[in-house]
Structures are given as C-alpha cells and as structure tokens.
Design a protein around this motif. Sequence first.
Motif, short mmCIF file in Angstrom:
data_model
loop_
_atom_site.label_atom_id
_atom_site.label_comp_id
_atom_site.label_asym_id
_atom_site.label_seq_id
_atom_site.Cartn_x
_atom_site.Cartn_y
_atom_site.Cartn_z
N SER A 14 7.39 -4.36 0.96
CA SER A 14 7.73 -3.78 2.26
C SER A 14 6.94 -2.50 2.54
O SER A 14 7.00 -1.98 3.64
N SER A 15 6.22 -1.97 1.60
CA SER A 15 5.42 -0.78 1.89
C SER A 15 4.03 -0.98 1.33
O SER A 15 3.78 -1.88 0.53
N ALA A 16 3.10 -0.11 1.80
CA ALA A 16 1.72 -0.23 1.33
C ALA A 16 1.67 -0.08 -0.18
O ALA A 16 0.95 -0.80 -0.87
N GLY A 17 2.51 0.84 -0.70
CA GLY A 17 2.54 1.06 -2.15
C GLY A 17 2.96 -0.19 -2.88
O GLY A 17 2.33 -0.60 -3.86
N GLU A 18 4.03 -0.82 -2.34
CA GLU A 18 4.52 -2.04 -3.00
C GLU A 18 3.48 -3.16 -2.92
O GLU A 18 3.31 -3.95 -3.85
N LEU A 19 2.77 -3.19 -1.75
CA LEU A 19 1.75 -4.21 -1.58
C LEU A 19 0.66 -4.03 -2.64
O LEU A 19 0.22 -4.97 -3.29
N LEU A 20 0.25 -2.75 -2.83
CA LEU A 20 -0.78 -2.47 -3.84
C LEU A 20 -0.29 -2.87 -5.23
O LEU A 20 -1.03 -3.47 -6.00
N ASP A 21 0.99 -2.55 -5.51
CA ASP A 21 1.54 -2.93 -6.81
C ASP A 21 1.48 -4.44 -6.99
O ASP A 21 1.13 -4.93 -8.06
N ALA A 22 1.82 -5.16 -5.87
CA ALA A 22 1.83 -6.62 -5.96
C ALA A 22 0.42 -7.14 -6.23
O ALA A 22 0.22 -8.04 -7.04
N ILE A 23 -0.58 -6.51 -5.55
CA ILE A 23 -1.97 -6.96 -5.76
C ILE A 23 -2.37 -6.72 -7.21
O ILE A 23 -2.96 -7.57 -7.86
N LEU A 24 -2.00 -5.53 -7.70
CA LEU A 24 -2.40 -5.18 -9.07
C LEU A 24 -1.72 -6.10 -10.09
O LEU A 24 -2.30 -6.40 -11.13
N ALA A 25 -0.48 -6.51 -9.76
CA ALA A 25 0.27 -7.32 -10.72
C ALA A 25 -0.21 -8.78 -10.73
O ALA A 25 0.07 -9.52 -11.65
N GLN A 26 -0.95 -9.16 -9.63
CA GLN A 26 -1.42 -10.55 -9.56
C GLN A 26 -2.30 -10.85 -10.77
O GLN A 26 -3.22 -10.10 -11.06
#
Length: 436
Positions: A14-26
């Motif tokens: 839901s936030s840019a930070g979470e999006l980045l975390d999700a990308i990094l966790a991929q």
Amino acid sequence: MPVTPSPSPPGTPSSAGELLDAILAQKSELFRGSREILRDSYVPARLPHREQQIRAVAEVLAAALRGTVPSNLLIYGKIGTGKTAVVAQVRQDIQRRADAAESLTFISVNCGNMDTAYSLLQTIGNTFAKSEADRIPTGWSLDRVQSAMARLLDAKGGIVVLVLDEIDRLVARSGDNVLYTLSQLNTQLDTARLAIVGISNDLKFTNHLDARVRSRLNEEKILFPPYDAVQLQDILRDRAREAFKEGVTDPGVIERCAAYAALENGDARRALALLRLAAEMAERDHAKRITPDHVVKAKNRLEQDIIVDCCRTLPPHCKVLLYAILQSYERRRNGVLTGEVYDGYRRLAERLGLQPLHARSISNYVSELESLGLIRATIVSRGRGGRTREIIVDVPISETMPALEEDPLLAPVGRPKPRGQMLLTNFDNPGRTGPF
Ligand SMILES: Nc1ncnc2c1ncn2[C@@H]1O[C@H](COP(=O)(O)OP(=O)(O)OP(=O)(O)O)[C@@H](O)[C@H]1O
Ligand SMILES: [Mg+2]
C-alpha cells in the motif's frame, strides 16, 4: 468529503516503501544471490589467467614481509586487464600474514578521484593521523603539507606501500612534481620507508615524466596483456557459476560475451558488464534463461550508454559543434556538408553567447568526433566546387541530444520539457521524442 482509497486486494503493497520491499523480496529466477558478484567492485577469489602477473607483483612486494623496502613498481596494461584486481588480491594476501600488519601499511589511492597534488599528500598523511588534531587540514602551503605528511609517516614508522592507481591521470592533471616529492621521500624519512606501486593504462605515460622520476618509479615494471576470447570465457564461467542459478545460461551466452569483449581490446570489465546486462534483459523479458539474443540486446544497450557517456564528457565547444551537427542531420536525415556544419555551429554558439572558434579548430573537433566514432566524415567531390567533407551521424539522436542538453550551456536551446507533460513520440520524426 475525504476521499477513501478503494481497498487493495490482500497482500498488495500500500505504500512506495512496501512496494520497494516487495520488489526486493521477489526471488530472482536467474540470480543465486547478490548481483554484486558481476560488478566491478567485487574482487573474486580467483583471477584466472593472471597467475604470472600475481606472482610477479607478489615477488616485488614480498620484500615488505621480510622487513625490507620493496622496489618501486609500475604496472601497465590496457583497460580491464585485471591490474587493480591483481594488486588488491596481492595486498589482501600480504596483509593476511598477521605479523606483518604492525610494521606494514598499505595505502591505495585512485588518482582519478584526486584533483590536486595537495589532496593526494593530504590523503596519504591523514591515513596515519591518530586524532583530529593530527589531521592535515585544507588551506596550508604545499611545503607544509609535505612535511606534515612526512612527520605522520615517521610517527607510525615501518614500511608503507603506496598504490597509486590511474597514476597517469595524476600526472596529466597536476604534472610530475608530486611524484618527484614522493619518489625521493625516503631521503627525508627517519623511521618510515615508502615504496610506490603505480598503475597505468597509458603505456606511454612515463615519456612525460622528468628523467629522475622515471628511473626511480621504473625500478620494476610489469605488463598486463589483454585477454583473448578463450581467457575471457574462463573468467566469465567462474563468475557465472557464482552469480547465477544452475543451468540458466544458454549455450553461446558466455562465448558471445567473451567474443564481443575480445574485439574491444580484451577488456574483462566489458565482458562482465555484457553478462550482467544480458541477465537484466532476460529478467525484464520474464525469461527463465539467458539467451544469446539477450547478449545482442545487452551489447546494443551498452554501446548506446557508452556513446551517451562519451558525449557528456566532451569539451564545451565540441558539444556545441556536435549539437549543431545533430540539429542539421535531424532536419535533413542526410549527410551534412562541412560548410553547413560550420555555419550551424557559429549560429548556435552565438545564440548561446559564446565566441565561436575558428574554422581550423572546428575542423580539428570534427576529426576528434570522428575518431570517437560519433560521426563519420567522407570526402565528396563537388565538381568544380572542389572537394568537401560530408558528415554522417553515427549516434542515436534521440538519446544524444538530451544528454548534451544536460549541460547548462546547451539547456537554453534544448526543447522545453514542461512539468507534468507527457513525452510523446514524434511520429513525423521518429528519431526524436519531446513534448509537442
Ligand atoms: N583474471 C580475472 N579473473 C576474474 N575477474 C577479472 C580478471 N581480470 C579482471 N577481472 C575483473 O574485470 C574487471 C576489471 O578489472 P580491473 O578493474 O582489475 O581492470 P584494470 O586493468 O584495473 O582496468 P582499468 O585500467 O580500466 O582500471 C573487474 O571486475 C575484475 O574483477
Ligand atoms: Mg584499474
């Protein structure tokens, strides 16, 4: 009334930070772990095909382990031939011999990052400063910095190995006085002794040195030859094994990266960059394997990046000239004659408030742009009008013009990019994008 965002599906960031975390966790399909393994800064444990050079460097520097001052050493070789990596590895190996640590200090300086002789001497001296009060500040005279540096070296004592990487750039920028100072420092030191390891990819740089400096630095000399395609394959295979999951590189990928880089002076950096970019291209395609086609895409991309970087570093008038050539070429989509080029350059320079250079200097710049591979100039016969040169542009206009416009000098003629306006492709002129 406050606007309530529509609920996101469960698990959606839901936030840019979470999006980045999700990308990094991929999880990457291709990379085993860190991508850093294919980067320049990574020093691999093994350096295939540099055994001879490692031994030669170690033989010179091993003197320090026996408590004697090593000879000064100059290392030459074209770009990407492993000079920096070999010296870093020998340094690590020597420093691992623990009993040497106390009486031996290594200092590595990349002279490409040093603007002046002052900053070099200051950096060397400050390596030994034990407290803030010991540090050499900016603003002293060069003589004072020099004696403070010598005092700091003596306070520590022992053997100091100073690695001056890209030493040719130091000489080009600030002459050889500082090398004179450093190469005769041992005559002024009491308890410390200095050995200099210079690394250069300009094979002729010592020609510009004072004869005394040249003979002092040249006590030992080691040449690093370029790698051939087969050697580059070995280097890439080692790295690929570390960087990628098993079986993700198709047959032909390593070979193609190596072959391209072998044609480019046997540069291992280029070979590694190709492999890294090919993997990134594959990831962008959501492919499960890296194919030779990804290498071709990577090569095209790398060439464009290199061209654009090269344009960014041209001297100001050369940038204006190239911009004028691109403008004429963009209008005509055809070869431009040198007379038109000069007129275009003069008009543009005047618009930018610059005093135009004479035709002779411009002609030299045309040759320089040609030798950089940015343009091609062919002689054309114009009947009785004599002969002239026709210029053809060899760079992607859509990327080169914006790169040149980044220079504040050319910003006034760059097409405005109003905030919030989308950049659309100009279909009348597909080579160019911009707001219309
Ligand atoms: N024999 C080798 N085995 C593995 N990797 C290598 C080898 N030689 C070079 N490399 C890698 O290639 C890249 C370039 O090497 P390096 O920086 O040592 O080149 P260089 O000769 O110092 O180039 P430059 O003159 O441009 O500074 C680095 O990432 C390095 O780790
Ligand atoms: Mg280097």
